[in-house]
Design an enzyme around this catalytic site. Sequence first.
Site, PDB file in Angstrom:
ATOM      1  N   CYS A   5       0.838  -1.201   0.000  1.00  0.00           N
ATOM      2  CA  CYS A   5       0.000   0.000   0.000  1.00  0.00           C
ATOM      3  C   CYS A   5       0.874   1.254   0.000  1.00  0.00           C
ATOM      4  O   CYS A   5       1.760   1.387   0.854  1.00  0.00           O
ATOM      5  CB  CYS A   5      -0.928  -0.003   1.212  1.00  0.00           C
ATOM      6  SG  CYS A   5      -2.047   1.420   1.246  1.00  0.00           S
ATOM      7  N   LYS A  55       2.177  -9.677   0.399  1.00  0.00           N
ATOM      8  CA  LYS A  55       1.807  -8.967  -0.832  1.00  0.00           C
ATOM      9  C   LYS A  55       2.682  -7.726  -0.937  1.00  0.00           C
ATOM     10  O   LYS A  55       2.713  -6.908  -0.008  1.00  0.00           O
ATOM     11  CB  LYS A  55       0.329  -8.583  -0.831  1.00  0.00           C
ATOM     12  CG  LYS A  55      -0.132  -7.943  -2.142  1.00  0.00           C
ATOM     13  CD  LYS A  55      -1.636  -7.679  -2.140  1.00  0.00           C
ATOM     14  CE  LYS A  55      -2.120  -7.227  -3.516  1.00  0.00           C
ATOM     15  NZ  LYS A  55      -1.598  -5.892  -3.896  1.00  0.00           N
ATOM     16  N   GLY A  59      -7.984  -7.182  -9.202  1.00  0.00           N
ATOM     17  CA  GLY A  59      -8.279  -6.029  -8.373  1.00  0.00           C
ATOM     18  C   GLY A  59      -9.631  -5.414  -8.680  1.00  0.00           C
ATOM     19  O   GLY A  59     -10.669  -6.074  -8.605  1.00  0.00           O
TER      20      GLY A  59
END
Length: 326
Positions: free
Chosen positions: A102, A141, A235
């Site tokens: 992120c 991730k 996504g």
Amino acid sequence: MIKSDTLENTKDFRISVAPMMDWTTKDYRYFARLFNPNVVLYTEMVTTGAILHGDAKRHLDFSPQEHPLVLQLGGSNPSDLAVCSKMAQDWGYDEVNLNVGCPSDRVQNNKIGACLMAEPHLVAECIHNMQKAVSIPVTVKHRIGIDDMQSYAEMLHFVDTVAQTGCTHFIVHARIAILQGLSPKENREVPPLRYEDVYRLKQERPHLTIEINGGIKTVAETQQHLQHVDGVMIGREAYHNPYLLAELGDLWHVQRPNRFEMIEHMLPYIEQRLAEGAPMSVISRHLLGLFQNLAGARKWRQALSGGNAKTLDDIHHAITMMKSIL
């Protein structure tokens, strides 16, 4: 309702829906599961602080139908991550994942997300502690790079460092993240996709499970990637066009469900959530893409958005309208 599978029973390849803040809520996940029994679902990223110092039940609760389900954690304190991983296992999650991808300023300031790629040894310590605390899989991730760490060699060093803990599953977003100068939205679109770096990672580390993420929108693209890697993470397309999940069921030879059957299956869940006090708008926003790319899709979105749908009767009226169109 389609019966969900477990992670152990899925085939050699893996298809998952990416964790997306404000999008992959429990309401969306319940809806998404109706389309495909095998796709792996993720929660939104939940920070360790929110779990340990906030309302853990609100952040961790899910419906049994959502399995297989992964909790994605945000954090960088090895002890806190270990405690939260144990809570995830006790809560019934199938897997726990650490967010190292992120790019938002908010998470950087708390040493969460993509900025951790610059500290592979800290990530390795976090993963080691998480693994010691649980028996379920612990995965990572991450991006292919950040800022001035953009080379394949630097990504490989990150993966190798973390893999020394025994972690074998890496979900790789095939873009770098520019942490200074680009917004989170721009970081999903501006840096070019470098799928070849993810393919190379799998070639050079064949013992690792490598899942690719970034810009993947169709079954054909998914199949192409599966020629090179072990899994594909979808996504935003899985949110805006959830019927893609049904189309992906072809890979498991699962019969595609009917859109109207799906919304009918959703009605008892909506009724239950309304009885719990959830506003209709919180639930209905996840249904807007049901008829994406079909005649009447815009009318369906209009009927359910902007506060137009307030009761179950409003949903029924929208369904009747779509049946008259299709």
